[in-house]
Design a protein around this motif. Structure first.
Motif, PDB file in Angstrom:
ATOM      1  N   ALA A  96       1.190   3.865 -20.200  1.00  0.00           N
ATOM      2  CA  ALA A  96       1.872   3.092 -19.171  1.00  0.00           C
ATOM      3  C   ALA A  96       2.125   1.758 -19.520  1.00  0.00           C
ATOM      4  CB  ALA A  96       0.839   2.896 -18.040  1.00  0.00           C
ATOM      5  N   VAL A  97       3.580   1.135 -19.405  1.00  0.00           N
ATOM      6  CA  VAL A  97       3.813  -0.291 -19.600  1.00  0.00           C
ATOM      7  C   VAL A  97       3.173  -0.990 -18.534  1.00  0.00           C
ATOM      8  CG1 VAL A  97       5.943  -1.638 -20.092  1.00  0.00           C
ATOM      9  CG2 VAL A  97       5.918   0.456 -20.998  1.00  0.00           C
ATOM     10  N   LEU A  98       2.462  -2.013 -18.727  1.00  0.00           N
ATOM     11  CA  LEU A  98       1.800  -2.841 -17.928  1.00  0.00           C
ATOM     12  C   LEU A  98       2.789  -3.784 -17.326  1.00  0.00           C
ATOM     13  CD1 LEU A  98      -1.480  -3.481 -19.748  1.00  0.00           C
ATOM     14  CD2 LEU A  98      -1.004  -1.609 -18.033  1.00  0.00           C
ATOM     15  N   ARG A  99       2.795  -4.093 -15.855  1.00  0.00           N
ATOM     16  CA  ARG A  99       1.827  -3.568 -15.107  1.00  0.00           C
ATOM     17  C   ARG A  99       2.329  -2.428 -14.219  1.00  0.00           C
ATOM     18  NH1 ARG A  99       1.772  -8.140 -10.793  1.00  0.00           N
ATOM     19  NH2 ARG A  99       3.974  -8.155 -11.387  1.00  0.00           N
ATOM     20  N   ALA A 100       3.465  -2.438 -13.925  1.00  0.00           N
ATOM     21  CA  ALA A 100       3.997  -1.691 -12.992  1.00  0.00           C
ATOM     22  C   ALA A 100       3.880   0.028 -13.203  1.00  0.00           C
ATOM     23  CB  ALA A 100       5.558  -1.682 -12.726  1.00  0.00           C
ATOM     24  N   GLY A 101       3.769   0.283 -14.621  1.00  0.00           N
ATOM     25  CA  GLY A 101       3.687   1.565 -15.019  1.00  0.00           C
ATOM     26  C   GLY A 101       2.216   2.143 -14.562  1.00  0.00           C
ATOM     27  N   LEU A 102       1.321   1.424 -14.266  1.00  0.00           N
ATOM     28  CA  LEU A 102       0.145   1.833 -13.679  1.00  0.00           C
ATOM     29  C   LEU A 102       0.242   2.840 -12.485  1.00  0.00           C
ATOM     30  CD1 LEU A 102      -2.480  -1.281 -14.289  1.00  0.00           C
ATOM     31  CD2 LEU A 102      -2.300   0.824 -15.721  1.00  0.00           C
ATOM     32  N   GLY A 103       1.495   2.365 -11.603  1.00  0.00           N
ATOM     33  CA  GLY A 103       1.529   2.866 -10.496  1.00  0.00           C
ATOM     34  C   GLY A 103       2.097   4.547 -10.953  1.00  0.00           C
ATOM     35  N   LEU A 104       3.177   4.539 -11.824  1.00  0.00           N
ATOM     36  CA  LEU A 104       3.250   5.968 -12.319  1.00  0.00           C
ATOM     37  C   LEU A 104       2.351   6.669 -12.828  1.00  0.00           C
ATOM     38  CD1 LEU A 104       6.868   5.265 -13.878  1.00  0.00           C
ATOM     39  CD2 LEU A 104       6.264   6.444 -11.294  1.00  0.00           C
ATOM     40  N   ALA A 134       0.845  -1.127  -0.017  1.00  0.00           N
ATOM     41  CA  ALA A 134       0.057   0.029   0.135  1.00  0.00           C
ATOM     42  C   ALA A 134       0.924   1.082  -0.020  1.00  0.00           C
ATOM     43  CB  ALA A 134      -1.121  -0.020   1.133  1.00  0.00           C
ATOM     44  N   ALA A 135       2.039   1.321   0.761  1.00  0.00           N
ATOM     45  CA  ALA A 135       2.916   2.611   0.853  1.00  0.00           C
ATOM     46  C   ALA A 135       3.624   2.468  -0.430  1.00  0.00           C
ATOM     47  CB  ALA A 135       3.725   2.526   2.020  1.00  0.00           C
ATOM     48  N   PHE A 136       4.054   1.353  -1.116  1.00  0.00           N
ATOM     49  CA  PHE A 136       4.787   1.341  -2.096  1.00  0.00           C
ATOM     50  C   PHE A 136       3.936   1.884  -3.449  1.00  0.00           C
ATOM     51  CE2 PHE A 136       6.614  -0.418  -6.158  1.00  0.00           C
ATOM     52  CZ  PHE A 136       7.908  -0.464  -5.788  1.00  0.00           C
ATOM     53  N   ARG A 137       2.631   1.543  -3.178  1.00  0.00           N
ATOM     54  CA  ARG A 137       1.808   2.067  -4.600  1.00  0.00           C
ATOM     55  C   ARG A 137       1.648   3.609  -4.438  1.00  0.00           C
ATOM     56  NH1 ARG A 137      -1.225  -2.487  -3.412  1.00  0.00           N
ATOM     57  NH2 ARG A 137      -2.790  -1.354  -1.965  1.00  0.00           N
ATOM     58  N   ARG A 138       1.696   4.100  -3.008  1.00  0.00           N
ATOM     59  CA  ARG A 138       1.494   5.632  -2.771  1.00  0.00           C
ATOM     60  C   ARG A 138       2.640   6.287  -3.300  1.00  0.00           C
ATOM     61  NH1 ARG A 138       3.241   8.365   1.182  1.00  0.00           N
ATOM     62  NH2 ARG A 138       3.797   6.507   2.417  1.00  0.00           N
ATOM     63  N   LEU A 139       3.677   5.769  -2.724  1.00  0.00           N
ATOM     64  CA  LEU A 139       4.959   6.342  -3.069  1.00  0.00           C
ATOM     65  C   LEU A 139       5.328   6.416  -4.779  1.00  0.00           C
ATOM     66  CD1 LEU A 139       7.213   4.750  -0.298  1.00  0.00           C
ATOM     67  CD2 LEU A 139       6.751   7.281  -0.560  1.00  0.00           C
ATOM     68  N   LEU A 140       4.877   5.446  -5.342  1.00  0.00           N
ATOM     69  CA  LEU A 140       5.292   5.283  -6.598  1.00  0.00           C
ATOM     70  C   LEU A 140       4.344   6.261  -7.497  1.00  0.00           C
ATOM     71  CD1 LEU A 140       6.625   3.585  -8.768  1.00  0.00           C
ATOM     72  CD2 LEU A 140       4.720   2.143  -9.059  1.00  0.00           C
ATOM     73  N   ALA A 141       2.996   6.537  -6.996  1.00  0.00           N
ATOM     74  CA  ALA A 141       2.014   7.518  -7.588  1.00  0.00           C
ATOM     75  C   ALA A 141       2.744   8.947  -7.382  1.00  0.00           C
ATOM     76  CB  ALA A 141       0.768   7.420  -6.996  1.00  0.00           C
TER      77      ALA A 141
END
Length: 208
Positions: free
Chosen positions: A76-84, A27-34
């Motif tokens: 966004a490049v899936l999947r991780a690009g969704l966080g950015l 959850a914190a990783f997603r927030r930080l990535l955004a």
């Protein structure tokens, strides 16, 4: 290194340090990535052309600056690009959004495309391509080539961490594409992972 730029930004560096920690939960990783995605978007688009426009504030008329053209598409490049992408959309909430699905073969390290949903006006708008990791550079180079094939002329690439090998490959294959990274790391390991890196961004973002 080539087209790569790493901005000196204390807040960006601070958030990247938190992102790298192995004990940072999803959850914190997603927030930080955004949050990092929002900062990178501002930095990557700092040279968009502007023009003066006439407006009225609550106090007086004035000449102010506005974008001279349409906002670029966010891809966004899936999947991780969704966080950015989440953070990028906070900066450009009306920008068209595209998705590229690329999977890397763990044996050959070569990418293959499994989905492409791109806005129809890439040629007019250009694109900001978002992928947290620039490792071998294979997926990034393939994604840029896919956007060019779809008509995008002006392309920028934003990532969180880059390896020298990936940055060099992307610069060699697409020298016209500026690259922005929060950090340039040391190297790739034998598995093609960035060292020290931050692990698998997709897995950490989505808890898989």
């Amino acid at each position: 290194m080539g087209t790569l730029r790493v901005p000196r930004h204390a807040l960006l560096a601070h958030k990247l340090t938190q992102l790298r920690r192995r004990d940072t939960p999803s959850a914190a990783f997603r927030r930080l990535l955004a949050e990092i995605g929002a900062i990178l978007t501002v930095e990557a688009l700092r040279d968009l052309p502007a023009m003066p426009v006439a407006i009225e504030t609550p106090v007086a008329p004035m000449r102010a600056q506005a974008l001279a053209g349409p906002e670029p598409c966010l891809v966004a490049v899936l999947r991780a690009g969704l966080g950015l992408l989440e953070g990028a959309q906070r900066i450009l909430p009306e920008a068209p959004v595209g998705h590229l699905g690329l999977v890397r073969d763990e044996a050959t390290l070569r990418p293959s495309e499994y989905v492409a949903r791109l806005p129809p006006d890439l040629a007019r708008r250009g694109a900001l391509l978002l992928d947290p990791m620039l490792a071998t550079g294979g997926s990034a180079a393939a994604a840029v080539a896919r956007l060019k094939a779809a008509g995008a002329a002006a392309i920028r690439f934003a990532c969180v961490v880059a390896a020298p090998e990936g940055a060099a490959r992307l610069a060699a294959e697409h020298p016209d594409v500026p690259v922005l990274a929060a950090a340039l790391d040391e190297r790739l390991d034998e598995r093609g992972y960035i060292v020290p890196g931050l692990g698998d961004a997709g897995d950490r973002c989505f808890g898989t």
